[in-house]
Scaffold this active site. Structure first.
Site, PDB file in Angstrom:
ATOM      1  N   ILE A 462       0.815  -1.138   0.065  1.00 37.18           N
ATOM      2  CA  ILE A 462       0.147   0.077   0.177  1.00 37.18           C
ATOM      3  C   ILE A 462       0.902   1.301   0.112  1.00 37.18           C
ATOM      4  O   ILE A 462       0.320   2.345   0.502  1.00 37.18           O
ATOM      5  CB  ILE A 462      -0.986  -0.009   1.218  1.00 37.18           C
ATOM      6  CG1 ILE A 462      -0.460  -0.074   2.477  1.00 37.18           C
ATOM      7  CG2 ILE A 462      -1.920  -1.113   0.870  1.00 37.18           C
ATOM      8  CD1 ILE A 462      -1.143   0.131   3.749  1.00 37.18           C
ATOM      9  N   GLU A 700       2.517   1.462  12.006  1.00 40.84           N
ATOM     10  CA  GLU A 700       1.700   2.535  12.854  1.00 40.84           C
ATOM     11  C   GLU A 700       2.185   3.284  13.808  1.00 40.84           C
ATOM     12  O   GLU A 700       2.031   4.438  14.243  1.00 40.84           O
ATOM     13  CB  GLU A 700       0.575   1.844  13.580  1.00 40.84           C
ATOM     14  CG  GLU A 700       0.254   0.389  13.057  1.00 40.84           C
ATOM     15  CD  GLU A 700      -0.453   0.359  12.252  1.00 40.84           C
ATOM     16  OE1 GLU A 700      -1.617   1.212  11.909  1.00 40.84           O
ATOM     17  OE2 GLU A 700      -0.533  -0.302  11.005  1.00 40.84           O
TER      18      GLU A 700
END
Lengths: 734, 338
Positions: A462, A700
């Site tokens: 991604i 993250e």
């Protein structure tokens, strides 16, 4: 064997991306391609009483208008609509299923035409009458209706009593607004009709196999009927974890019309997808005079839709970070007439840790302690929720390295004490924490006699660099130059992979590559041993390594045979191995990544304009596979953290239940002018327990803690504690 | 987007004729705002009259020593024009404070004057808006109005004009030259835009069949002591919460002439001759600047969310005048408000 792993290897797909050779979902061509445009509901709740498509159908070039009254069959059981990351509880949204309107911006029709502009124009000719019903989209006014959901963190001790007796107590609400992902690439699907009832679906998604299974179950298709491909993704950040509206609608139209159909959502329409839910975080901390904690309570109240319960771990992070004998955590949801929230970079942690770390800063002020010192006094060597040690935790080193690089020791603790001309200077810090997850992934490697290898897997890239790390690990494991490795990803027919999310893909895909490469090595060793007069005849497969195109003994005595010779001798053009890697279950240790974030802000005292002039983010995340793409990923997280602190907010008019800034002119994210120095430090964190390569993942952790560090710096600069994000200048001038 | 007819005007007279022939027609030059609005179905012209090829791209000196700027000069060309940079740097600075390089390359001077409000209700065709659909009501009055007008508002509309360039033009005393079926007319820039009153659907006093052909700048450009200060929610690529065009002439530390206009606070660039007069003859001090700001902001009223803009505007005026007086204008390239 580490020619590539751990180095700043450039992206193997970089050239394709910058030259435009990389094709995205909305760019694939097909003969006779039709274009769909979505008509959306303009009410928040009710039913479509009448949908008149006659004027739209009269527009030249319009082929059909699909609605809940006019469409091919769709599955009628919730189970069929539950994709692999759907919330456990609830009934997933079904586009064009029936007349119910569940949120403003819900798709209610798809105009299909020969041309996108024609479809868009005809969409304005669809007449809709509604029966509206009373609705609410306002978390704060509905706060009293919050209902508790199950969370893994159980109460320990008696937090309420400990808070009452605490020598120093801090308790406050922190409010974080709804935020949207706004990936650069629009959500798009090109569903290519292959003539015999099957479809090849090019989709913007974080998980092709998730979408493939979902489409098969929703449309009642066999696995071979639908193939989903998503070679490149222009950002997703969680918004592409679940199959989105456009893939259902494009597939629906292709099956209805037996033609290829493309549906691209507009930027505005993407605000009808998932989002980071608005959350009211109530944190209470009780400390002893010595700066150790006696009680932590953290309650989150978050938005969800009326049809699904979406919740993430906002409140449990203190269990990882701070020692406290008494704790209580609770997560509550308020059902509103909105679409279901979704994962967005560091879901739960970005918000929950923000609140916790602002509260810790306030406690440090109350205790007259340096904020880093407070965190060291409360440092927990164990995950307290199950009392587990960590596979590794170099957070102390993060504080030390980050503080040193930042110059934290020169901080005057008094608010408003530091200045630079007209600007007040503030220094703040916060801790970051995320999970180090790993999932089963399978990889296939095809080694050809010319010394090239193709590595393939259904995992998505991604934009995070999966192509590159897969190539790096394969090159090292096979002993080949990286130029000889080609990587194929994100095709549902390739070996199994889960959605790419949660920071788990680096560790998961890397070990799957290792597993398949090992099988290749065993096969080569077997063949090499069998060669007449083989110098490796007396060695086990475990005793050889692949290096520089050779199969060599690991003991350094120089015995080696070239891979090319072995394959030629064995009359093999190719060796193909596929391996599913599963990580052994280990409940004896907690697995987390950590960070210490230090922020400098400069604030124009009269005008309230905030600049984030410096960020140091010291990250401990095991071994860093690629220091170049890894650094970029952390920088991206930091920039997003600046946005969370100062800019981002999805603004809704609750009278209409509509988002009023559904575009990237009015939904603000940081621009270049808002970004100054960002220093990323990777703290050395050897971890031999977590997995073979010691990888934890970086997706993250980069954002976690950043908004709190900035908010704490704003307090230090101004003496004003802003607990409602984003911190805009009007809040400072109040 | 609706279907529309497309015509290319061969000259100004042709454009006027085409406009008169079709009441639903709109002129298009750079299209940076109009096409956006068409995509949102806010503007639904029956015909686009393309004037982008008309010969209105010159920047010429006028007989009295001013400048005449063709209506089709691109914003970026104007900002970087040597005569503008040397003699009207306030205008150059204001232009560079707006939009992005790409938009400034496309946008024309005349189009900049015609750009419409960024009020979210104006853009969202499902909500009431008197400017978009007269008589439907104003959603912003009791809705989201954090960035709405504080001056010259009405009960029909509290939208703001989003232009930066116009704020500098207002301060500089620019004129707007207009061609019309019966010849030409000239009005002051400060009379070009309207207050909403009970007709917020009318942004300007441009009559039907009229075309902006040029902007004229008077000879005095305040090139020594000026500043354009734009305050916004991020440091670039955002519309103003408040912007200030400030310019002074100084004799020693005494102000002999002053110009002051605000952007982002009203339906038009906000200028007060009274505030400027109050500065004349005064020393360039924060106190005097503050008094001028108070006069400029006289009558300011807030709705539920935009009260902060009154105080912010006052502070911004003082800062901009300080920057102007000290000949240290706000840079539009530095990542900092000075």
């Amino acid at each position: 064997m580490n020619a590539y792993v751990g180095t700043p290897t450039s992206r193997v797909d970089g050239r394709a991306k910058v030259t435009g050779a990389a094709k995205y979902a909305g760019e694939f061509a097909a003969d006779g391609l039709l274009h769909g445009f979505v008509v959306e509901a303009s009410i928040a709740r009710g039913r479509v009483a009448r949908l008149d498509t006659s004027e739209a159908l009269k527009v030249k070039g319009v082929v059909d208008v699909l609605t809940h009254e006019h469409r091919p069959p769709l599955a009628d059981k919730d189970e069929a609509w539950k994709d692999e990351v759907a919330p456990e509880k609830g009934s997933p949204f079904r586009p064009l299923y029936d007349e119910r309107v569940k949120f403003n911006g819900q798709p209610i029709a798809l105009v299909v035409a020969e041309d996108w502009e024609i479809a868009k124009f005809a969409a304005t000719r669809v007449r809709v009458e509604y029966e509206q019903e009373a609705f609410s989209t306002d978390l704060e006014s509905e706060r009293g209706k919050a209902e508790k959901v199950d969370q893994p963190h159980k109460p320990r001790g008696d937090a309420a009593a400990a808070l009452t007796r605490a020598a120093v107590r801090h308790e406050a609400d922190y409010v974080i607004p709804t935020e949207h992902h706004n990936p650069m690439e629009l959500f798009a699907t090109t569903a290519v009709w292959n003539g015999s009832g099957g479809l090849t679906v090019y989709d913007k998604t974080q998980g092709v196999q998730n979408v493939q299974k979902f489409l098969c179950s929703v449309f009642g298709k066999e696995p071979d009927d639908i193939r989903v491909i998503s070679p490149y993704v222009g950002g997703a950040f969680g918004s592409g974890l679940r199959p989105q509206h456009q893939v259902v609608l494009a597939t629906l139209a292709a099956l209805a019309l037996k033609r290829s159909v493309r549906v691209v959502l507009t930027r505005q329409q993407m605000y009808g997808l998932g989002y980071r839910p608005m959350t009211i975080e109530r944190v209470a901390l009780g400390a002893k005079p010595d700066g150790t904690l006696d009680a932590i309570t953290h309650e989150a109240i978050a938005v969800t839709s009326r049809y699904e319960d979406f919740s993430r771990n906002d409140t449990g992070w203190a269990e990882q970070l701070y020692k406290s004998p008494n704790s209580n955590f609770s997560h509550k949801l308020v059902d509103l007439d909105v679409s279901t929230p979704s994962d967005m970079r560091a879901p739960g942690a970005a918000t929950g840790v923000c609140a916790l770390e602002c509260a810790m800063d306030e406690l440090a002020v109350a205790l007259k302690l340096d904020p880093v010192e407070l965190r060291l006094r409360c440092y927990s060597d164990r995950d307290q929720s199950q009392s587990l040690p960590y596979t590794s935790k170099q957070l102390r080193e993060c504080y030390a390295r980050g503080a040193e690089a930042f110059g934290w020791s020169r901080r005057n603790p008094a608010p408003r004490s530091m200045r630079d001309g007209k600007e007040l200077v503030g220094w703040g810090m916060a801790t970051g924490v995320w999970e180090a997850l790993q999932m089963p992934v399978a990889v296939r490697i095809v080694l050809t006699a010319n010394g090239h290898a193709e590595v393939s897997c259904a995992a998505s890239d991604i934009g995070t660099g999966t192509y590159t790390i897969v190539a790096q690990v394969a090159a090292d494991a096979l002993g080949l130059p990286i130029e000889n490795i080609s990587v194929r990803l994100a095709d549902s027919t390739l070996p199994q992979a889960p959605v790419e999310g949660g920071s788990w893909m680096a560790a998961s895909s890397a070990h799957a590559v290792l597993g398949a490469a090992e099988e290749i090595r065993w096969e080569l060793a077997r063949l090499a041993k069998a060669m007449p007069g083989s110098p490796l005849a007396d060695l086990d497969a475990a005793d050889v390594t692949l290096t520089d195109g050779m199969i060599a003994s690991s003991d350094g005595r120089g015995a080696a045979v070239s891979i090319a010779d072995v394959m030629r001798h064995s009359k093999l053009e190719r060796i193909e191995k596929e391996k599913l890697n599963q990580f052994a279950e280990d409940k004896s240790h907690a697995r987390n990544t950590h960070s210490a974030v230090f922020a400098e802000v400069k604030i124009d005292e009269e005008l309230g304009i905030i600049r984030v002039t410096r960020i140091v983010n010291a990250v401990a995340a095991g071994r860093i596979l690629n220091t170049k793409t890894g650094r970029s990923q952390i920088m991206g997280g930091v920039v997003w953290g600046i946005g969370m602190a100062l800019h981002e907010e999805t603004v809704m008019d609750h009278r209409f239940g509509r988002i009023m800034n559904a575009n990237i002119a009015e939904y603000h994210i940081p621009v270049n002018a808002d970004v100054h120095d960002i220093d990323v430090i990777f703290v050395d964190e050897p971890d031999e327990r977590i997995n073979r390569l010691g990888i934890k993942g970086l997706g993250e952790i980069g954002i976690v803690g950043v908004p709190a560090a900035i908010a704490n710096a704003v307090y230090h600069a101004t003496g004003k504690r802003i607990r409602r994000f984003p911190i805009t200048l009007d809040k400072l001038l109040e | 987007m609706n279907n529309f007819q497309y015509s290319r005007a061969s000259d100004v007279a042709d454009a006027i004729r085409l406009l008169a022939a079709d009441p639903g027609a709109k002129l298009i030059a750079g299209g940076t705002n109009l096409i956006d609005l068409m995509k949102e179905n806010v503007e639904r012209p029956s015909r686009l009259i393309d004037i982008s090829r008309l010969p209105l791209r010159d920047v010429e000196e006028t007989a009295d020593g001013g400048l005449r700027i063709g209506a089709l000069v691109p914003n970026s060309d104007l900002a970087y024009h040597p005569l503008i940079e040397q003699r009207y740097p306030l205008l150059a600075s204001a232009i560079l404070a707006g939009a992005s390089a790409q938009l400034r390359n496309m946008a024309s001077v005349g189009g900049n004057l015609m750009q419409r409000t960024r009020c979210p209700y104006f853009y969202d065709t499902t909500t009431p808006c008197n400017k978009r659909s007269p008589g439907t009501g104003c959603s912003a009055l009791d809705g989201l109005n954090r960035n709405h007008a504080i001056l010259g508002t009405s009960n029909s509309c509290i939208a703001t004009n989003p232009s930066d360039m116009s704020v500098a033009l207002a301060a500089l005393g620019a004129l707007v030259h207009i061609a019309r079926p019966s010849g030409q007319r000239t009005i002051a820039l400060t009379d070009f835009h309207r207050l909403p009153e009970d007709k917020p659907h009318l942004d300007t006093n441009l009559g039907s069949g009229e075309i902006i052909i040029a902007i004229e700048l008077p000879p005095h450009g305040f090139a020594r002591n000026y500043s354009y200060l734009k305050i916004r929610d991020r440091l670039s690529y955002a519309f103003a919460l408040v912007s200030v065009a400030a310019a002074v002439d100084l004799e020693g530390n005494a102000i002999s002439e002053a110009r002051l206009a605000l952007g982002g606070v009203a339906h038009k660039p906000w200028r007060s001759l009274e505030a400027e007069a109050a500065l004349r003859g005064q020393a360039a001090t924060p106190d005097h600047f503050g008094r001028a700001a108070d006069l400029l902001l006289q009558g300011a009223t807030a709705r539920s969310h935009n009260g902060f803009k009154i105080d912010l505007a006052r502070r911004a005026v003082v800062r901009a005048l300080m920057q102007a007086a000290s000949a240290t204008p706000q840079s539009q390239a530095h990542k900092k408000i000075a």
